[in-house]
Design an enzyme around this catalytic site. Structure first.
Site, PDB file in Angstrom:
ATOM      1  N   ASP A 167       0.852  -1.183   0.000  1.00  0.00           N
ATOM      2  CA  ASP A 167       0.000   0.000   0.000  1.00  0.00           C
ATOM      3  C   ASP A 167       0.891   1.236   0.000  1.00  0.00           C
ATOM      4  O   ASP A 167       1.724   1.416   0.893  1.00  0.00           O
ATOM      5  CB  ASP A 167      -0.892  -0.035   1.246  1.00  0.00           C
ATOM      6  CG  ASP A 167      -1.920   1.089   1.265  1.00  0.00           C
ATOM      7  OD1 ASP A 167      -1.764   2.075   0.524  1.00  0.00           O
ATOM      8  OD2 ASP A 167      -2.882   0.979   2.059  1.00  0.00           O
ATOM      9  N   LYS A 205       0.326   4.121   0.804  1.00  0.00           N
ATOM     10  CA  LYS A 205       0.158   5.026   1.936  1.00  0.00           C
ATOM     11  C   LYS A 205       1.173   4.710   3.035  1.00  0.00           C
ATOM     12  O   LYS A 205       1.383   5.505   3.947  1.00  0.00           O
ATOM     13  CB  LYS A 205      -1.250   4.909   2.525  1.00  0.00           C
ATOM     14  CG  LYS A 205      -2.378   5.317   1.598  1.00  0.00           C
ATOM     15  CD  LYS A 205      -3.676   5.558   2.345  1.00  0.00           C
ATOM     16  CE  LYS A 205      -4.095   4.417   3.256  1.00  0.00           C
ATOM     17  NZ  LYS A 205      -4.377   3.159   2.534  1.00  0.00           N
ATOM     18  N   TYR A 249     -10.045   1.110   2.191  1.00  0.00           N
ATOM     19  CA  TYR A 249     -11.128   0.157   2.431  1.00  0.00           C
ATOM     20  C   TYR A 249     -12.382   0.580   1.663  1.00  0.00           C
ATOM     21  O   TYR A 249     -12.749   1.755   1.639  1.00  0.00           O
ATOM     22  CB  TYR A 249     -11.438   0.085   3.929  1.00  0.00           C
ATOM     23  CG  TYR A 249     -12.672  -0.720   4.252  1.00  0.00           C
ATOM     24  CD1 TYR A 249     -12.626  -2.108   4.255  1.00  0.00           C
ATOM     25  CD2 TYR A 249     -13.878  -0.087   4.535  1.00  0.00           C
ATOM     26  CE1 TYR A 249     -13.764  -2.861   4.533  1.00  0.00           C
ATOM     27  CE2 TYR A 249     -15.016  -0.823   4.820  1.00  0.00           C
ATOM     28  CZ  TYR A 249     -14.955  -2.210   4.810  1.00  0.00           C
ATOM     29  OH  TYR A 249     -16.085  -2.935   5.080  1.00  0.00           O
ATOM     30  N   LYS A 269     -26.500  -4.860   0.086  1.00  0.00           N
ATOM     31  CA  LYS A 269     -25.440  -5.038  -0.903  1.00  0.00           C
ATOM     32  C   LYS A 269     -25.918  -4.728  -2.316  1.00  0.00           C
ATOM     33  O   LYS A 269     -25.112  -4.377  -3.177  1.00  0.00           O
ATOM     34  CB  LYS A 269     -24.891  -6.461  -0.826  1.00  0.00           C
ATOM     35  CG  LYS A 269     -24.099  -6.730   0.454  1.00  0.00           C
ATOM     36  CD  LYS A 269     -23.384  -8.061   0.409  1.00  0.00           C
ATOM     37  CE  LYS A 269     -22.526  -8.244   1.657  1.00  0.00           C
ATOM     38  NZ  LYS A 269     -21.743  -9.493   1.628  1.00  0.00           N
ATOM     39  N   ARG A 291     -25.297  -1.112  -3.316  1.00  0.00           N
ATOM     40  CA  ARG A 291     -23.911  -0.669  -3.466  1.00  0.00           C
ATOM     41  C   ARG A 291     -23.580  -0.217  -4.882  1.00  0.00           C
ATOM     42  O   ARG A 291     -22.621   0.530  -5.092  1.00  0.00           O
ATOM     43  CB  ARG A 291     -22.955  -1.802  -3.065  1.00  0.00           C
ATOM     44  CG  ARG A 291     -22.969  -2.127  -1.581  1.00  0.00           C
ATOM     45  CD  ARG A 291     -22.025  -3.264  -1.273  1.00  0.00           C
ATOM     46  NE  ARG A 291     -21.979  -3.554   0.160  1.00  0.00           N
ATOM     47  CZ  ARG A 291     -21.234  -4.517   0.687  1.00  0.00           C
ATOM     48  NH1 ARG A 291     -20.483  -5.293  -0.105  1.00  0.00           N
ATOM     49  NH2 ARG A 291     -21.250  -4.726   1.992  1.00  0.00           N
ATOM     50  N   GLU A 335     -15.994  -6.952  -3.140  1.00  0.00           N
ATOM     51  CA  GLU A 335     -16.946  -7.997  -2.779  1.00  0.00           C
ATOM     52  C   GLU A 335     -17.937  -8.283  -3.904  1.00  0.00           C
ATOM     53  O   GLU A 335     -18.791  -9.170  -3.760  1.00  0.00           O
ATOM     54  CB  GLU A 335     -17.692  -7.614  -1.497  1.00  0.00           C
ATOM     55  CG  GLU A 335     -16.777  -7.564  -0.272  1.00  0.00           C
ATOM     56  CD  GLU A 335     -17.550  -7.346   1.024  1.00  0.00           C
ATOM     57  OE1 GLU A 335     -18.796  -7.276   0.966  1.00  0.00           O
ATOM     58  OE2 GLU A 335     -16.917  -7.242   2.081  1.00  0.00           O
ATOM     59  N   LYS A 377     -28.452 -22.280  -7.429  1.00  0.00           N
ATOM     60  CA  LYS A 377     -28.003 -23.527  -6.801  1.00  0.00           C
ATOM     61  C   LYS A 377     -26.481 -23.647  -6.786  1.00  0.00           C
ATOM     62  O   LYS A 377     -25.920 -24.503  -6.103  1.00  0.00           O
ATOM     63  CB  LYS A 377     -28.616 -24.732  -7.501  1.00  0.00           C
ATOM     64  CG  LYS A 377     -28.138 -24.965  -8.924  1.00  0.00           C
ATOM     65  CD  LYS A 377     -28.803 -26.206  -9.513  1.00  0.00           C
ATOM     66  CE  LYS A 377     -28.310 -26.485 -10.928  1.00  0.00           C
ATOM     67  NZ  LYS A 377     -28.950 -27.698 -11.499  1.00  0.00           N
ATOM     68  N   ARG A 436     -12.960  -4.321  14.616  1.00  0.00           N
ATOM     69  CA  ARG A 436     -13.885  -3.984  13.516  1.00  0.00           C
ATOM     70  C   ARG A 436     -14.778  -5.176  13.178  1.00  0.00           C
ATOM     71  O   ARG A 436     -14.942  -5.538  12.022  1.00  0.00           O
ATOM     72  CB  ARG A 436     -13.115  -3.508  12.281  1.00  0.00           C
ATOM     73  CG  ARG A 436     -12.262  -2.265  12.514  1.00  0.00           C
ATOM     74  CD  ARG A 436     -11.741  -1.707  11.191  1.00  0.00           C
ATOM     75  NE  ARG A 436     -10.813  -0.637  11.433  1.00  0.00           N
ATOM     76  CZ  ARG A 436      -9.493  -0.771  11.449  1.00  0.00           C
ATOM     77  NH1 ARG A 436      -8.962  -1.966  11.232  1.00  0.00           N
ATOM     78  NH2 ARG A 436      -8.703   0.256  11.679  1.00  0.00           N
ATOM     79  N   LYS A 493      -8.177 -13.078  11.117  1.00  0.00           N
ATOM     80  CA  LYS A 493      -6.931 -12.359  11.106  1.00  0.00           C
ATOM     81  C   LYS A 493      -6.034 -12.888  12.209  1.00  0.00           C
ATOM     82  O   LYS A 493      -6.505 -13.384  13.224  1.00  0.00           O
ATOM     83  CB  LYS A 493      -7.159 -10.865  11.357  1.00  0.00           C
ATOM     84  CG  LYS A 493      -8.015 -10.114  10.376  1.00  0.00           C
ATOM     85  CD  LYS A 493      -8.152  -8.639  10.834  1.00  0.00           C
ATOM     86  CE  LYS A 493      -8.896  -7.825   9.779  1.00  0.00           C
ATOM     87  NZ  LYS A 493      -9.089  -6.435  10.255  1.00  0.00           N
TER      88      LYS A 493
END
Length: 523
Positions: free
Chosen positions: A244, A246, A276, A344, A347, A419, A441, A469, A492
């Site tokens: 990244d 940043k 994100y 969703k 979105r 996603e 299915k 989070r 994680k």
């Protein structure tokens, strides 16, 4: 005074004739002798030439047998042994990426090359790969923890609380390493790789013949990254690292210092700042995909798996390979139908923008009032996760097919496109190699794919580490059930939450790797 024979002139002539004949006889004899000498000399020269040729052939044969990768291949191509680079290797990419694609008929030849170069590991080498438990973890029983022993887990949790309560204790410094400390390990690549017990030779022929490509996206904490790399590293695999942008320049320099010790680990040619919920998460994976395809002639990888610095494997490399083979040519991507009523679906109903000058991990994404057009080519959107397991042919297709490229362009200003993108591509059947039909299915979820085990916070969920989070950062109490799950990785893990859990899982995986290898050769 001239002496004359009593035979007179006739006798004198006869004497001259005799002398002449004798001289000719001596000349002919000398000529014959010279010819024999020349023949003998030529024979010796021929013998020396043949001997030299035999020596050259013997040396060449020996080189082909034990060092063909240095003669016929560039460093990094199909390497099974000695994948480490020299101390003076630069960060620049040494691989020529302009080579044409190999025909399918060349694959058996490459497999034969792998078989010819493969060398069975010795018992001593396998023994040398076992991890040595840190003195700071002497009383932590990792074997018992992995079986779910409550007493061992409770003791480890107590030790963990004591460890993290120390301000600057010796034991804490031994287990929790700063970025500077981890990077300093790579001052000498040879010593670093040996002391950290990286696997530098393919342990089985099955593994040598089945390279895997990995994408590792990282932002911070070099100890987590190095922990992951050491565990999944194999000389026949290939690893693309995306940092990244940043992250601090010092962090990036330290990461490069580690990866320069390996020929088959490289930085993505293009890297971006990642936020994100933003398109940049997808873009980071696409950059690495492009680089991995460029190297497909050097590493004939079968599948690509994307990971991040907080992921950790729950299966050995051999188990991962067998799981991939059991896909029978399919991809493994979470992908389910989206209900019109759920969040969703909204979105991608409106255009979303991101304030690119906000250097934060989360937030900065906002919805506009601009209504978004439907996906191009009547593509039906699906939802899933950011994790995927794609076969190489699928990656080649999605990087070049115009329908896919149009869809990717459409998804750039949607909310949390990571996603949506991979899940939707997986249902572009039969166009995308390894895809599944769009029928409901064929819906898949994280739990029944190979992608990732994630524990979300909920009324009935527990976490042995702590929730961050709404996602569990695992602890020792989670290890026993994690390794029983189908996915190949878990998310994680973090050193500053439970370093005991990371070290115990690493130790368990390494011991299992050695035991599996030993059983193969013992049988």
């Amino acid at each position: 005074m001239i002496y004359r024979s009593s035979l007179g002139n006739g006798g004198f002539c006869q004497c001259q004739l005799f002398q002449s004949l004798k001289w000719r006889f001596d000349y002919n004899k000398a000529s014959k002798l010279m010819k024999w000498d020349l023949l003998r000399l030529g024979g010796v020269a021929l013998l020396l030439t043949c001997s030299f040729g035999i020596i050259v052939l013997w040396v060449y044969t020996d080189l082909v047998k034990y060092g063909r990768e240095w003669i016929r291949f560039r460093p990094g191509r199909l390497l099974l042994r000695n994948t480490l680079v020299s101390e003076d290797k630069t960060i620049s990419d040494p691989i020529n990426t302009s080579l044409p694609s190999l025909p399918a008929s060349a694959l058996p030849i490459l497999q034969n090359e792998v078989q010819a170069k493969y060398m069975m590991p010795t018992k001593d080498y396998l023994t040398s790969l076992r991890f040595i438990k840190s003195r700071a973890m002497t009383h932590v029983d990792c074997d018992a923890i992995m079986t779910g022993d409550e007493t061992a887990i409770k003791f480890a949790e107590t030790e963990r609380e004591i460890l993290y309560s120390e301000k600057n204790g010796t034991r804490k410094n031994m287990l929790l390493n700063s970025d500077q400390t981890v990077a300093s390990w790579a001052d000498n690549c040879t010593l670093y790789v040996k002391s950290r017990k990286y696997i530098t030779s393919s342990l089985t022929l099955e593994e040598a013949e089945y390279p895997i490509a990995y994408i590792i996206s990282i932002y911070k904490n070099i100890q987590s990254f190095e922990h992951l790399l050491r565990t999944i590293y194999q000389p026949q695999n290939i690893y693309c690292i995306h940092i990244d942008q940043k992250s601090l320049a010092e962090f990036q320099t330290r990461v490069m210092k580690i990866i320069k010790c390996f020929n088959n680990v490289f930085l993505a040619q293009h890297m971006t700042r990642v936020w994100y919920g933003h398109w940049t998460i997808v873009q980071a994976s696409l950059y690495c995909m492009e680089d991995l395809i460029k190297r497909k002639n050097d590493y004939r990888w079968h599948y690509v798996i994307n990971t991040c610095g907080q992921d950790y494997p729950t299966k050995t490399n051999l188990e991962i390979i067998r799981a991939l083979k059991n896909l029978h040519g399919l991809n493994s991507v979470p992908s389910r139908t989206i209900k019109i009523t759920e969040e969703k679906y909204r979105r991608f109903q409106f255009v979303y923008n991101h304030s690119m000058n906000i250097d934060i991990d989360h937030g900065g994404l906002y919805k506009t009032d601009v209504k978004k057009k439907p996906p191009p080519h009547n593509i039906q959107p699906f939802t899933g996760k950011d994790y995927f397991v794609f076969k190489r042919e699928a990656v080649e297709y999605l990087l070049t097919d115009q329908r896919v490229l149009d869809f990717l362009e459409w998804a750039k200003d949607t909310k949390i496109p990571d996603e949506t993108v991979w899940a939707t591509l997986q249902r572009m059947h039969p166009r995308l190699p390894g895809s599944t039909p769009p029928d409901k299915k064929y819906d898949t979820y994280s739990g029944n794919t190979l992608s990732r085990t994630i524990q979300w916070q909920g009324p009935s969920t527990t976490c042995g580490g702590k929730f961050l989070r709404r996602v569990c950062v695992y602890g020792c109490a989670d290890l026993n059930w994690i390794i029983e799950k189908k996915p190949l990785f878990a998310n994680k893990f973090a050193p500053d939450v439970d370093i005991f859990a990371m070290n115990c899982l690493a130790e368990w995986l390494r011991n299992k790797t050695i035991d599996l290898t030993s059983n193969i050769y013992n049988n």
